[in-house]
Every structure is written in C-alpha cells, then in structure tokens.
Design an enzyme around this catalytic site. Structure first.
Site, PDB file in Angstrom:
ATOM      1  CG  ASP A  16      -1.757   1.312   1.198  1.00  0.00           C
ATOM      2  OD1 ASP A  16      -2.290   1.664   0.037  1.00  0.00           O
ATOM      3  OD2 ASP A  16      -2.024   1.869   2.268  1.00  0.00           O
ATOM      4  CB  SER A  17       0.218   4.780  -0.834  1.00  0.00           C
ATOM      5  OG  SER A  17      -0.939   4.854   0.056  1.00  0.00           O
ATOM      6  CE1 TYR A  48       2.781   5.957  -3.247  1.00  0.00           C
ATOM      7  CE2 TYR A  48       1.577   4.231  -4.600  1.00  0.00           C
ATOM      8  CZ  TYR A  48       2.813   4.730  -3.888  1.00  0.00           C
ATOM      9  OH  TYR A  48       3.968   4.061  -3.743  1.00  0.00           O
ATOM     10  CB  CYS A  79      -2.884   0.427  -2.637  1.00  0.00           C
ATOM     11  SG  CYS A  79      -3.225   2.160  -3.037  1.00  0.00           S
ATOM     12  CD  GLU A 164       0.109   7.188   5.239  1.00  0.00           C
ATOM     13  OE1 GLU A 164       1.214   7.145   5.492  1.00  0.00           O
ATOM     14  OE2 GLU A 164      -0.442   5.940   5.176  1.00  0.00           O
ATOM     15  CB  CYS A 198      -9.483   4.772   0.077  1.00  0.00           C
ATOM     16  SG  CYS A 198      -7.979   5.054   0.865  1.00  0.00           S
ATOM     17  CG  HIS A 200      -5.125   5.211   4.020  1.00  0.00           C
ATOM     18  ND1 HIS A 200      -4.811   4.404   2.859  1.00  0.00           N
ATOM     19  CD2 HIS A 200      -4.084   5.624   4.862  1.00  0.00           C
ATOM     20  CE1 HIS A 200      -3.268   4.821   2.893  1.00  0.00           C
ATOM     21  NE2 HIS A 200      -2.959   5.423   3.883  1.00  0.00           N
TER      22      HIS A 200
HETATM   23  N1  DGL Z   1      -4.935   3.217   0.678  1.00  0.00           N
HETATM   24  C1  DGL Z   1      -4.866   3.691  -0.725  1.00  0.00           C
HETATM   25  C2  DGL Z   1      -6.094   3.270  -1.390  1.00  0.00           C
HETATM   26  O1  DGL Z   1      -6.676   2.314  -1.082  1.00  0.00           O
HETATM   27  C3  DGL Z   1      -4.357   4.976  -0.937  1.00  0.00           C
HETATM   28  C4  DGL Z   1      -4.262   6.191  -0.275  1.00  0.00           C
HETATM   29  C5  DGL Z   1      -3.363   7.242  -0.726  1.00  0.00           C
HETATM   30  O2  DGL Z   1      -2.224   7.050  -0.596  1.00  0.00           O
HETATM   31  O3  DGL Z   1      -4.060   8.287  -0.822  1.00  0.00           O
HETATM   32  O4  DGL Z   1      -6.280   3.935  -2.224  1.00  0.00           O
END
Ligand code: DGL
Length: 280
Positions: A16-17, A48, A79, A164, A198, A200
């Site tokens: 993941d990012s 990302y 991600c 984050e 996402c 996150h």
């Molecule tokens: N966790 C990631 C996703 O599922 C990316 C979040 C990010 O880095 O902006 O898209």
C-alpha cells in the site's frame, strides 16, 4: 513445466502507499495465518491519492519489483489507487518481462463481486481517493457485473492524509468525513450501500458510522479481499505451493521504521516491528 518447478517458495507481498493496506493484511492474516507475508508501505511517498497516473504507476511498479526482489511470487496491491491506476498495466505489460510466472492482484474486483449480495436497491456509493474516483474503475467494474446499478462516487482527498498523520480520531477528521459523506448523499439520496474504496478508510470507521444513517451498509474491503485471495490460492494450487507457510510476517516502510512501528501497532492491535526499505 509448472510454476512449482520455476519459482522458489516466497512470502505473499502486500503493498500500500502507507498504512491503509494493514486493514487488508490483518483480515488476510486472520483468515490464513499459516502463510508468510511481507507488508510494504510506501509511507515516504504517501499519499498516492492525488498523484498522476504516471507517478502512481511508476511508484507501484517499483514496489512490485522490490517485493519480487524479496522473493514474493504473489503480490496483492492492497491499495485502490494503485489497483485503479497501475494494476492492469503491470499485469499486461510488465509482468511478462519481470517474471511471467509471478502474479499481481488488486482489491477492486473482489470488492465489486460482493456488492450485489449486499445492496437491496442497486444504489451504490463509492468513497475513494481523487485518483480512484476519477479513474471510474468502480463504475466500470460494477457495470460489468450489475449493469442496472446506479453508482455515485465521491473523492475524499483529506481522509488518507488524516490517517497517515495519526489525526483520524478528532473533530478535524469528523469535519471532513461529514463533508464528503454529505456530498455523496447529495448525488443520490437512495444509496443503500457505500464501498470504502480506499484501504485507509476503515481506520476512520468510527467517524464514518457517526455520520451515516443506520440503514446504509458500509463495505470495508479487507474481509472480501481476504476471502478472494483464499479462493484464488485454492484454485491456483501451483501458486499456493510456492507460498511459504511458516506464519511469519515482515513489515517494511520506505519511511522511518520507528514511526511505522508506532502507527502500525495501533492499527493492527499488536506489536509490529518494521525495517526500512529504500525503493526507487
Ligand atoms: N490506501 C490507498 C487506497 O486504497 C491510497 C491512499 C493514498 O495514498 O492516497 O487508495
């Protein structure tokens, strides 16, 4: 010659990012504790979500190469942004050159596959990064399975940065969650199912639940991605046979390992020890 003959056994890579992929990894670990995993968070370059297609593709490809270099034969892009912007190109253009026997999987398809079992009226909301929403990956995939469904997407550019930066449980987080959920429901007041598109976002679940009427289902992807991976390994026994099974997980971050250990231990609910990995 089968895969088993060509590949040395390795861990399953989870990328993941940043921290978001841990919400996927923890579900995979609890469903399949016997496997070995390597988690890689590109915290140095996260988020990302608002980066260009080319940048997300380049960073993701570097991460996949790094995980392959550490012996992984199978990598899960945990991600959505990377799955939306880089997965197909990596699968079609890069894998044949990197190693045609290795595999890279994403998180969007396994999530979409279950949406029809959960929604009663076919009105679906997607919350995701700018990149995921602009890519329309969810709209396209849902249309393949459920052509009559109405899909509305809302970008939530602040949510991943809040996670984050460990700011996911305060009034600031509530403000942005309320704002973006309000925007989504304005697009379609009949939405009965929202996909947290996402990885996150499950970390913000407390705040999300506060803002949503109880009759709206919220889909966190981890459980579905884990089950889909299990099914994949069941169907691809040659790949399964080159996945190590000692129950060991190693964690890598492109940022400070101490910082990663602190945050990841909170998200995983257990102590995590990490190492730094430089990728380029
Ligand atoms: N966790 C990631 C996703 O599922 C990316 C979040 C990010 O880095 O902006 O898209």
């Amino acid at each position: 010659m089968t895969l088993t003959n060509k590949l040395a056994p390795g861990s399953i890579g989870v990328f993941d990012s940043g921290y978001g992929g841990l919400t996927i990894l923890s579900e995979i670990q609890s469903l399949m504790p016997e496997y070995d995993y390597i988690y890689l968070g590109d915290n140095l370059r996260a988020p990302y979500g608002s980066r260009s297609f080319e940048t997300v593709y380049e960073f993701t490809k570097q991460a996949v190469e790094a995980l392959f270099g550490m012996g992984c034969n199978l990598v899960v892009l945990a991600c959505n942004t990377a799955s939306a912007k880089a997965l197909r190109t990596i699968q079609q253009n890069d894998l044949p050159m990197l190693n045609p026997d290795k595999r890279v999987l994403g998180v969007i398809r396994p999530t979409v596959e279950v949406v029809g079992n959960i929604s009663k009226n076919g009105h679906i909301g997607i919350l995701g990064t700018i990149g995921t929403i602009q890519s329309k990956s969810y709209d396209i995939e849902i249309a393949k399975f459920y052509p009559d469904f109405k899909v509305s997407g809302q970008a939530c550019p602040m949510w991943a940065p809040l996670v984050e930066n460990n700011e996911y449980e305060n009034e600031g987080a509530d403000y942005f969650v309320r704002k973006n959920i309000g925007q989504l429901l304005t697009k379609d007041a009949d939405i009965d199912t929202i996909i947290l598109g996402c990885t996150h976002y499950p970390i913000l679940l407390n705040s999300i639940k506060k803002q949503l009427p109880e009759n709206i289902n919220v889909i966190s992807q981890g459980y579905y991605v884990a089950n889909s991976l299990k099914d994949y390994l069941h169907r691809h026994t040659d790949m399964d046979s080159v996945c190590k099974k000692n129950g060991i997980t190693r964690y890598y971050s492109t940022e400070s390992p101490e910082k990663f250990e602190e945050a990841a231990s909170i998200f995983m609910g257990k102590k995590v020890s990490a190492e730094r990995l430089i990728i380029q």
